[in-house]
Structure formats: C-alpha cells, structure tokens
Write a protein that holds these residues in place. Structure first.
Motif, PDB file in Angstrom:
ATOM      1  N   GLN A 147     -23.500 -40.248 -10.278  1.00 38.53           N
ATOM      2  CA  GLN A 147     -24.104 -40.950 -11.359  1.00 38.53           C
ATOM      3  C   GLN A 147     -23.188 -42.026 -12.060  1.00 38.53           C
ATOM      4  N   ALA A 148     -21.742 -41.757 -12.150  1.00 37.50           N
ATOM      5  CA  ALA A 148     -20.921 -42.523 -12.915  1.00 37.50           C
ATOM      6  C   ALA A 148     -19.483 -42.591 -12.230  1.00 37.50           C
ATOM      7  N   LYS A 149     -19.281 -43.052 -10.917  1.00 42.12           N
ATOM      8  CA  LYS A 149     -18.142 -42.981 -10.335  1.00 42.12           C
ATOM      9  C   LYS A 149     -16.944 -43.283 -11.071  1.00 42.12           C
ATOM     10  N   THR A 150     -16.886 -44.440 -12.090  1.00 37.41           N
ATOM     11  CA  THR A 150     -15.434 -44.962 -12.603  1.00 37.41           C
ATOM     12  C   THR A 150     -15.504 -44.027 -13.771  1.00 37.41           C
ATOM     13  N   THR A 151     -16.295 -43.620 -14.343  1.00 36.37           N
ATOM     14  CA  THR A 151     -16.199 -42.662 -15.748  1.00 36.37           C
ATOM     15  C   THR A 151     -15.594 -41.356 -15.099  1.00 36.37           C
ATOM     16  N   ALA A 152     -16.102 -40.612 -13.987  1.00 35.44           N
ATOM     17  CA  ALA A 152     -15.779 -39.443 -13.460  1.00 35.44           C
ATOM     18  C   ALA A 152     -14.411 -39.628 -12.657  1.00 35.44           C
ATOM     19  N   LEU A 153     -14.086 -40.916 -12.127  1.00 34.01           N
ATOM     20  CA  LEU A 153     -12.687 -40.803 -11.790  1.00 34.01           C
ATOM     21  C   LEU A 153     -11.671 -40.889 -12.960  1.00 34.01           C
ATOM     22  N   ILE A 154     -11.873 -41.593 -13.942  1.00 35.47           N
ATOM     23  CA  ILE A 154     -10.822 -41.509 -15.011  1.00 35.47           C
ATOM     24  C   ILE A 154     -10.789 -40.160 -15.677  1.00 35.47           C
ATOM     25  N   TRP A 155     -11.976 -39.555 -15.854  1.00 34.70           N
ATOM     26  CA  TRP A 155     -12.046 -38.056 -16.671  1.00 34.70           C
ATOM     27  C   TRP A 155     -10.958 -37.048 -15.698  1.00 34.70           C
ATOM     28  N   THR A 156     -11.111 -37.336 -14.249  1.00 34.40           N
ATOM     29  CA  THR A 156     -10.560 -36.352 -13.206  1.00 34.40           C
ATOM     30  C   THR A 156      -8.981 -36.787 -13.338  1.00 34.40           C
ATOM     31  N   LEU A 157      -8.683 -38.031 -13.246  1.00 34.21           N
ATOM     32  CA  LEU A 157      -7.191 -38.282 -13.332  1.00 34.21           C
ATOM     33  C   LEU A 157      -6.605 -38.015 -14.791  1.00 34.21           C
ATOM     34  N   LEU A 158      -7.453 -38.090 -15.874  1.00 31.83           N
ATOM     35  CA  LEU A 158      -6.817 -37.449 -17.200  1.00 31.83           C
ATOM     36  C   LEU A 158      -6.574 -36.157 -17.250  1.00 31.83           C
ATOM     37  N   CYS A 159      -7.517 -35.472 -16.728  1.00 32.70           N
ATOM     38  CA  CYS A 159      -7.423 -33.926 -16.897  1.00 32.70           C
ATOM     39  C   CYS A 159      -6.208 -33.665 -15.880  1.00 32.70           C
ATOM     40  N   VAL A 160      -6.142 -34.111 -14.698  1.00 33.39           N
ATOM     41  CA  VAL A 160      -5.034 -33.704 -13.849  1.00 33.39           C
ATOM     42  C   VAL A 160      -3.613 -33.965 -14.489  1.00 33.39           C
ATOM     43  N   LEU A 161      -3.516 -34.993 -15.249  1.00 32.89           N
ATOM     44  CA  LEU A 161      -2.255 -35.398 -16.054  1.00 32.89           C
ATOM     45  C   LEU A 161      -2.086 -34.651 -17.184  1.00 32.89           C
ATOM     46  N   LEU A 162      -3.050 -34.251 -17.821  1.00 32.83           N
ATOM     47  CA  LEU A 162      -2.906 -33.449 -18.989  1.00 32.83           C
ATOM     48  C   LEU A 162      -2.441 -31.871 -18.371  1.00 32.83           C
ATOM     49  N   ALA A 163      -3.064 -31.635 -17.391  1.00 32.65           N
ATOM     50  CA  ALA A 163      -2.647 -30.249 -16.793  1.00 32.65           C
ATOM     51  C   ALA A 163      -1.202 -29.947 -16.463  1.00 32.65           C
ATOM     52  N   ILE A 164      -0.406 -31.077 -16.507  1.00 32.23           N
ATOM     53  CA  ILE A 164       0.995 -31.268 -16.278  1.00 32.23           C
ATOM     54  C   ILE A 164       1.666 -30.403 -17.552  1.00 32.23           C
ATOM     55  N   PHE A 165       1.157 -30.790 -18.891  1.00 31.46           N
ATOM     56  CA  PHE A 165       2.049 -30.523 -19.970  1.00 31.46           C
ATOM     57  C   PHE A 165       2.059 -29.130 -20.178  1.00 31.46           C
ATOM     58  N   PRO A 166       1.057 -28.210 -19.848  1.00 29.80           N
ATOM     59  CA  PRO A 166       1.415 -26.661 -20.163  1.00 29.80           C
ATOM     60  C   PRO A 166       2.478 -26.244 -19.481  1.00 29.80           C
ATOM     61  N   LEU A 167       2.772 -26.925 -18.257  1.00 29.94           N
ATOM     62  CA  LEU A 167       3.888 -26.315 -17.424  1.00 29.94           C
ATOM     63  C   LEU A 167       5.180 -26.642 -18.000  1.00 29.94           C
ATOM     64  N   MET A 168       5.196 -27.619 -19.006  1.00 30.88           N
ATOM     65  CA  MET A 168       6.645 -28.040 -19.417  1.00 30.88           C
ATOM     66  C   MET A 168       6.994 -26.849 -20.567  1.00 30.88           C
ATOM     67  N   PRO A 169       8.295 -26.693 -20.902  1.00 25.93           N
ATOM     68  CA  PRO A 169       8.819 -25.924 -21.693  1.00 25.93           C
ATOM     69  C   PRO A 169       8.409 -26.212 -23.246  1.00 25.93           C
ATOM     70  N   VAL A 170       7.943 -25.509 -24.008  1.00 27.46           N
ATOM     71  CA  VAL A 170       7.728 -25.378 -25.099  1.00 27.46           C
ATOM     72  C   VAL A 170       8.825 -25.950 -26.332  1.00 27.46           C
ATOM     73  N   VAL A 171       9.978 -25.069 -26.128  1.00 26.78           N
ATOM     74  CA  VAL A 171      11.057 -25.390 -27.012  1.00 26.78           C
ATOM     75  C   VAL A 171      12.348 -25.164 -25.955  1.00 26.78           C
ATOM     76  N   GLY A 172      13.436 -25.516 -26.507  1.00 27.64           N
ATOM     77  CA  GLY A 172      14.764 -25.211 -25.680  1.00 27.64           C
ATOM     78  C   GLY A 172      15.088 -26.520 -24.972  1.00 27.64           C
ATOM     79  N   ARG A 173      14.310 -27.626 -24.976  1.00 27.92           N
ATOM     80  CA  ARG A 173      14.752 -28.699 -24.199  1.00 27.92           C
ATOM     81  C   ARG A 173      15.620 -29.659 -25.193  1.00 27.92           C
ATOM     82  N   GLU A 174      16.321 -30.595 -24.392  1.00 24.83           N
ATOM     83  CA  GLU A 174      16.932 -31.552 -25.463  1.00 24.83           C
ATOM     84  C   GLU A 174      15.927 -32.407 -25.816  1.00 24.83           C
ATOM     85  N   PRO A 175      16.220 -33.193 -26.988  1.00 21.20           N
ATOM     86  CA  PRO A 175      15.343 -34.234 -27.524  1.00 21.20           C
ATOM     87  C   PRO A 175      15.028 -35.348 -26.498  1.00 21.20           C
TER      88      PRO A 175
END
Length: 735
Positions: free
Chosen positions: A584-612
C-alpha cells in the motif's frame, strides 16, 4: 467521568503509587527508646583518628604501580608491618551520606534521605561522634554538619571549606585534602597556646575526623585511572603520614591513639557511583595503633575474587567487614557506648586485646542490637490486633533471656570463645528479627497497592474502549452497588483505626475501593466486550494474546538484558511486510524499516563506561538543524503555510536554542578538560534553554505536525545538554 476529571484522578492515583514505594520498601529502619550499651572494661585507646578518603576504591589503594611500587607507600607499610587490613563492603546506594552514616552511626540509611539531597537528617540518629567526649572534624560542608546537627550537647565541632571550593572542574581537587591537612596542623599548633583546647584534646574518648573529598572529586572529573586520581592518592598518603606523626608527637608517643583509614564508597571506571558494581562497593580498610592487631602472616587464604595475587598481599591475612561493622569497632577501641541504631557486628580479629575484653565487647554488641529488636517488636505488637500478631518465633522472650544468661555464664566461667560464638548467634537472630518486624506490613500494603494498580489499569482500558469503539457506553447506576462499596470502605477504615495505623495506610488500603467501584460501574461495557471477544475465532484470539505476551516478555527481559530490545525493534522493522503495508505504501514502509533497523543498533551499545563522544553530540545537533531546515522549507512551500511571521519566529528561536546547546556541550567539555571550570555564560545559556523549552512549544502553531516539530526541537535542546554520547541521537531517531 469527564476527561479533565479523569486526568486529575490519574495523576492522584499515580502519585499514590509513587509515594507507596518509599512507604513499603524504603521506610526508615530506625527505632528510638533504647538504652546505651558500653563495654565495662577499660578501652585500649584514649583517642581515635578517622580518615575517610571519599571515593577511594580498594584496588586503587592496594594495587602496585607498573614498576611494582605501591600507590601509597606509607599506608602499604602500615598494613605490612603495623596494622590490620581488609575490604569494607558497602551497600547500595553507594553515595557519600549513606556511606558516612554506615561508618559512623553503624546502620544503612533508608533511601528517603535522597529527597533531602543526602544532606539533611530525615530522622535523627545516634553516632560514635555523639557518644564521644569530644569530636573535631575537618572537611566537606556536605558531610560534617549532619553529624554535628544530630549530636546532643556541644561537643562535636566542624571546620569546613566553602561549598564553592568543591567545583570539580575549576582546580586540582587535591587542594581540598591539602586544606584539611593544613587546618589540622594549625589546630594542634594553636592548642599549645590555648589551655582549654589543650586540656580537651588530652581527655579520653576523643575522636578526630578528617574527611578527604579530593579523590572523589578528581575521580568524577578525570576518572579513577587518570593521573590526577592516582596523584591525589599519593598526596593523601603523604598527608596521613604527616598527621599520624604529628599526633603521635603531640601526645608524646603514649601509644593510646588508634587510626582508621577507609572510604565511604568506591567508583566505577567511568567516574560514577551510587549503584552496586564491585568497584563501587569494595572500599579499603586499614587500622593501626592502640588496641589493633599487628599483621597476621598466613600461608593461604581463600576469597572469590583474585585481588590478593594482583595486590601481592596473599601472605597477609585479609579481614573483610561490612561497612556498618566499623562503627562498633571505633566504639570498642575508645570505650564509648555503641551507637543506639548500629546494626554492625564488632570485627574481633582487628582487636589486639584480651579474650575477656573481646567477649565482653561482643556481649555488649549483642545486647545493643537486641535492644533494638525488643523496641521494634513492642511497637509492632502495640499497633496490631493480638489475634493477628505473629511474633518472630526464633527469638521469643524466653529465648532472649536464655541467650543472655548463657552468654554471661560463659564469660564468668572464662569460656570466652563459647561466649563470643553465642553472642554472634544472638546478633544474627536479632538482625533477622529486626528485618522481620521492619517488613511486617510489606505484604499487606503491597497487596493493597497491587489491587489498586490492577483496578486502575482495567479502568483505563475500559475508558479507551468506551471512547474509541461503538460498544455500550451506558453506566450501571445502582444504589446497592454504591452502598456495598461504601460499607467495604468503612470496614477497612475501622480495621485500620483500631490498630492505630499511620494515615498513609488509610490511603493505600482505601484506594482500591473507589477504583474498583468505577470498574464495576462499567459492567454493561464489560459484558458487551466479553461477548465481542467470544465471537472472534479462537485461532485469531490466541494469536493476538501470544503476540501481546511475547511483547511483554521482551520488555521484561530488556530490564536484565538490554539487547533483547534489538529483537523487538527488528520485529517492528518487518511489520510492514507481515501486514501487507508494503504493497500500500512502499516509500513509507521502506523508511519505517530502515529507521527501525538503525534504532535496533543502539540497545547493543554500552550504557555507561565509554569515553565521552563529544563529536557525536555535535553531529547530532548539526543533523537536527539540517532536518529542521528541510522541514521548515517544506512547510513554507506547502499549502499549510504558517499563519504569520510570529509562528515562523518561534521555530527559528528553537533552532537557535539547538545551536547554542550544541556549542555549550563542546565549550563545556573543553573548559573542564583544561581545568578552567564551568563558564558562567554556559550556565546562563543552559538555564535559559531549560526554561524556554517548556514555554516555546505552547507558542507554536496548533497544526499537528508543526506542534510536534516544535516539541521535538525543545526537547532536543535539553537532550543535547545532557548528552555525552549517542543519547541525543537515539531521541532524534525515535522522533
């Protein structure tokens, strides 16, 4: 119920839920009305010197440098040749005030003190300082006054530097410790020409307390592995050496001075504390002087950690204690009554005294804790109906008498080891009993809050369904129903009244009544909803419930394993494909999928302990400005143009705020790095940003996209100021 009334009711209910956490789980453990207990035999020391190196980790003090030399040569020599050593295990929250309360008063403070910034006394308490003849203390204005304020009489004296001196970025924080050492030296020098002070210093039961904040401040500013932190430890070591030598000379080396060096808490590798990481809870303890055991050589000793080999101390007996155990140790060394609310157990292995003295001291320790247990039990018995009261059976009145009689008989028969063992058993039982009575009402109150929470959740769901569906919207009005719930409320109130419960108990226990009354009034809606659910296909219903359960489980697991959020986000990324939205909406769906995949990277990053990562924060600010420019251009060119230039100005002001926030982060980081402190201009901009961010969105256009865009920019300014890494980028991605 109208929307405004519903919102107000929701705020009140959630306020009750929030406050109940402190009432049920973090109420004050203190009781009053006990009799002071003091060891009857003469103490080994006339005076005690307590050094507290704020924020000093155990490994930072005990470990050797890369060239195999000690970090603190004087203290290393003390533990190898003159005194006893070990690790003091602290408890969460690992903050300065709770740590000092545990050290000096012997109990672990309740979390309600955080509401007063860990500075004011939520409940007055006894301490070693209060029981001393005189106490002189030097150090931080955040720590010293709380022990003077709670003391009876005028015998606890404080000498503090100004609060402005604690700016961790403006100077070398080791100067704070130098201030303490210099003022202690001046104090003793001035006593030689002040007969009153000289006489007081030569009294018995004297305490000298040196609070050394520099290490903690340098740790926050530069982290524990920094040169500044390690250099500060060396300066503290040199200062302790000078002060110990000066005091010994002042008293003519009479051998009546006991010394203790420890810390209130440790610090993580990234310069924080407050949680329960071993780097925060493991602090050093070195004791030497009058009445203290000399180093004990051992061939082997076992600890779960591998620190002994790392520190090359495997041949010297390590004596670990709980932080609250240090208070009875200090009281025993100088012969003052144990602090009334102390829950510490006297660590006998630190004492170099007769077996008789150790047995008497342990007996006094047991009686002091038992006194607390008896007061706690009496209070709970008075506020509970007799037929509902369940006593702590392992320590009944007869058992208490038997323990005390048997321990006293062992001491009289000079069976000191048996007496010590029996007293330790009594202490453990009394502590269990204290915990039992302290949490006596926890189940009862917890169930009341749980029932209220479930009822409110059910009511909110019903309101949502009622507002957004075509199901029954009528309310079942019934006089019988109203009076039934009113009668239940009266029974609960009467039950609480005859037990003389606190007024907060009425709030927690009566809250379920109106909440569930509101739910039951929606019975027609509940029946209509049940009928609709039963009409659905079983497979469809089970699939829906399975997806909901899976989503909830992922959220629960994310509290323990943050990476599970990645799984949920990847599922969201595939959602358009599963639901055929891709067609129904290929462009919107593609943007949604891309943003979700990029957002999924952040939980894998350390919460604390890193250099600023300041460049990442700056890049986020610039990206926000770029997106803002495109959005404004798009809005101006669309048919939904701004109504006037004033609306456009609001967004320009917000973009300026984002730019200033980005500048402040970069400028502040450079300033602190160069030890120039926090610039006044940056402080002004930060406070102005905080205030304006809550006002500007209200001045923006009321069209949905424009209002959301304005809220995004306002919150982004605050996120940028609070970020040292990818936090602001996560927020931008979510929006």
């Amino acid at each position: 119920m109208g929307i405004p009334v519903f919102i107000l009711a929701g705020l009140l209910v959630h306020c009750v839920f929030l406050v109940s956490i402190f009432e049920i789980y973090f109420s004050s453990p203190l009781v009053h009305g006990m009799t002071p207990q003091q060891t009857p035999l003469p103490p080994p020391a006339k005076r005690l010197v307590l050094f507290v190196a704020d924020g000093l980790r155990a490994d930072s003090l005990y470990e050797l440098n890369s060239n195999n030399t000690p970090q603190a040569p004087y203290l290393r020599g003390i533990l190898e040749n003159n005194g006893s050593w070990g690790i003091s295990h602290t408890r969460v929250p690992t903050e300065s005030r709770p740590g000092h309360v545990a050290l000096i008063a012997g109990f672990y403070e309740d979390v309600s003190a955080v509401a007063k910034g860990w500075k004011e006394n939520p409940v007055e308490f006894d301490s070693v300082f209060n029981e001393s003849k005189y106490t002189w203390s030097w150090g931080s204005p955040d720590i010293l006054p709380m022990f003077a304020k709670g003391a009876t009489g005028d015998h606890v004296y404080t000498f503090c530097y100004t609060a402005e001196s604690e700016d961790f970025g403006a100077q070398d924080a080791a100067e704070l410790d130098m201030w303490v050492f210099d003022h202690v030296k001046s104090f003793f020098n001035s006593s030689r020409s002040n007969q009153t002070l000289f006489s007081a210093l030569n009294e018995e039961k004297v305490v000298l307390f040196l609070h050394l904040l520099g290490i903690d401040t340098n740790g926050h500013a530069h982290r524990p592995n920094s040169r500044e932190y390690k250099e500060n430890i060396k300066k503290v070591d040199e200062g302790v050496k000078e002060i110990a030598s000066m005091i010994d000379n002042f008293y003519g080396n009479d051998g009546k001075t006991a010394f203790i060096l420890t810390s209130d808490h440790g610090m993580t590798d990234w310069g924080s504390h407050g949680a329960g990481h071993p780097s925060e809870t493991l602090t050093p303890l070195i004791v030497w002087g009058a009445g203290v055991n000399y180093p004990q050589k051992v061939t082997s000793q076992f600890f779960e950690d591998n620190f002994l080999k790392e520190w090359k101390l495997e041949n010297l007996k390590r004596l670990d204690v709980n932080q609250a155990d240090i208070a009875p140790l200090m009281a025993s060394l100088i012969g003052v009554p144990f602090p009334l609310n102390s829950v510490g157990t006297l660590p006998l292995e630190y004492l170099n005294n007769s077996a008789h003295f150790k047995a008497e001291s342990m007996f006094t320790n047991a009686v002091q804790i038992l006194e607390q247990f008896k007061v706690k039990m009496s209070h709970k018995k008075e506020t509970t109906l007799s037929f509902l009261f369940t006593p702590f059976k392992p320590l009944s009145d007869s058992e208490q008498i038997n323990f005390l009689k048997k321990a006293r008989l062992y001491i009289q028969q000079q069976k000191y080891d048996e007496a010590v063992s029996l007293c330790k058993t009594l202490i453990n039982l009394a502590l269990e009993g204290l915990s039992y009575y302290h949490t006596y009402d926890r189940l009862f109150l917890g169930l009341s809050i749980a029932v209220s929470f479930v009822g409110w959740t059910a009511y909110v769901i019903l309101v949502i369904i009622k507002t957004h569906t075509n199901l029954t919207k009528t309310i079942q009005e019934s006089t019988v129903l109203f009076y039934s719930f009113a009668f239940v409320g009266m029974i609960i109130a009467f039950f609480l009244l005859i037990q003389t419960c606190p007024w907060t108990y009425y709030v927690y226990c009566l809250l379920p009544v109106p909440v569930w009354y509101a739910v039951v009034r929606e019975l027609p809606l509940i029946q209509d909803l049940a009928a609709n659910l039963l009409s659905l296909r079983i497979g469809q219903s089970m699939g829906f419930l399975l997806v909901c359960a899976l989503g909830i489980e992922i959220l629960v697991f994310s509290f323990f394993y943050r990476s599970t959020l990645t799984i949920g986000l990847l599922v969201f990324a595939g959602w358009p494909v599963i639901t055929q939205l891709w067609v129904q909406a290929k462009t919107t769906a593609l943007i949604w999928t891309l943003l979700c995949v990029l957002l999924a990277i952040f939980p894998l990053m350390p919460v604390v302990g890193r250099e600023p990562n300041i460049p990442l924060v700056i890049a986020t600010g610039l990206l926000t400005l770029l997106i803002s420019c495109f959005s404004l251009t798009s809005l101006c060119n669309s048919k939904n143009k701004y109504r006037n230039n004033e609306d456009l100005k609001v967004h320009f002001y917000q973009m300026l705020s984002v730019a200033l926030s980005t500048y402040v982060v970069s400028s502040t980081h450079d300033s602190l790095k160069n030890k120039q402190g926090l610039p006044v201009l940056n402080q002004i901009i930060s406070w102005m940003t905080l205030v304006s961010s809550s006002v500007l969105p209200l001045l923006s256009p009321t069209f949905l996209f424009q209002r959301l865009f304005s809220i995004l920019l306002s919150l982004m300014s605050i996120y940028l100021l609070l970020s040292t890494g990818c936090s602001a980028l996560v927020y931008l991605w979510l929006k």
